[in-house]
Enzyme design. Sequence first.
Site, PDB file in Angstrom:
ATOM      1  N   HIS A 117       0.789  -1.242   0.000  1.00 45.05           N
ATOM      2  CA  HIS A 117       0.000   0.000   0.000  1.00 45.05           C
ATOM      3  C   HIS A 117       0.821   1.292   0.000  1.00 45.05           C
ATOM      4  CE1 HIS A 117      -3.423  -2.559   1.173  1.00 45.05           C
ATOM      5  NE2 HIS A 117      -2.646  -3.072   2.111  1.00 45.05           N
TER       6      HIS A 117
HETATM    7  C1  BDR Z   1      -3.064   0.579   5.352  1.00 39.91           C
HETATM    8  O1  BDR Z   1      -3.250   0.052   6.673  1.00 39.91           O
HETATM    9  C2  BDR Z   1      -2.018  -0.353   7.211  1.00 39.91           C
HETATM   10  O2  BDR Z   1      -2.123  -1.633   7.742  1.00 39.91           O
HETATM   11  C3  BDR Z   1      -0.985  -0.255   6.127  1.00 39.91           C
HETATM   12  O3  BDR Z   1       0.247   0.195   6.666  1.00 39.91           O
HETATM   13  C4  BDR Z   1      -1.567   0.742   5.165  1.00 39.91           C
HETATM   14  O4  BDR Z   1      -1.214   2.071   5.507  1.00 39.91           O
HETATM   15  C5  BDR Z   1      -3.740  -0.341   4.367  1.00 39.91           C
HETATM   16  O5  BDR Z   1      -5.092  -0.439   4.643  1.00 39.91           O
END
Ligand code: BDR
Length: 313
Positions: free
Chosen positions: A243
């Site tokens: 992400h």
């Molecule tokens: C987001 O949530 C976190 O677990 C990850 O770091 C990312 O920023 C994805 O949904």
Amino acid sequence: MHEQRKIIIDTDPGQDDAVAILLALASPELEILGITAVAGNVPLALTEKNARKICELAGRPETLVFAGAVRPLVRKLVTAEHVHGRTGLDGPVLHEPKMPLQEQHGVDFLVETIMAHDAGEITLCTLGPLTNVALALIREPAIAAKTREIVMMGGGFFEGGNVTPTAEFNIYVDPHAADIVFRSGIPVIMMPLDVTHKALTTARRIEAFRTLGTQVGEATAKLLDFFERFDEEKYGTDGGPLHDPCVIAWLLKPELFSGRHCHVAIETGSELTMGMTVVDWWRVTGHPPNAQVMREIDSDGFFALLTERLARL
Ligand code: BDR
Ligand code: CA
């Protein structure tokens, strides 16, 4: 070289946050004024320490790291150890950081730094819940007109949510903060799950990090091996979504992404859909656009950029 773009990274590391920070540290186009930690994937005491661990891994202990908010504005903190492990950075062995945590509060740093610069100079990169940014906006509303833009990992629309059927983690953890940010007037570049679910850490891509043969390459491979196991099981894919590095990649190569300028509102009323990013993709509300909502990514180009940059550390 062109003038560097000044950024502040607000983050809750997290393996994918860690890779985003490494990408930023490896990129000469960016000047990182500071990193502000927030509670999210794990509690603040760990996220601020994890941010320092990553700066040291990158050989950049002079980076300024600040601790921000310990909990969301209204709701109880929800964390994600089941995804990131107990430390938030499970996978490689990373030593305890020696570099200091700055004494100043992260929210004060945000306000002071943005106010001390000209309008349009500073870009905020948000990789976690938006608590720190919302608190800064409450403390000094004038930062809204001064901030160039917020490049954010958060939300999901066509793809739905990842913690509830309708909500993505960063927005779900502090929906009230997200609401403040989307109403602030600061232009938002949004990297939702619709994009990040197409940026998969396949075995081949992780191998490319490992074969860099560097400490950073090895640690990145181990971070991602750990990180992907939960999502591979959940989504049945080869690799999990990477992400947060999408945020930094957009600053370096915006042509890797495409999307649409539209209005985004945050659900804060209904428990069922709490934290949903309601994207007016078809522009049916008549509300003026407040975000560039990304939908597509050139994922091979993204991983090629990431590998080329991490090789420099
Ligand atoms: C987001 O949530 C976190 O677990 C990850 O770091 C990312 O920023 C994805 O949904
Ligand atoms: Ca994150």
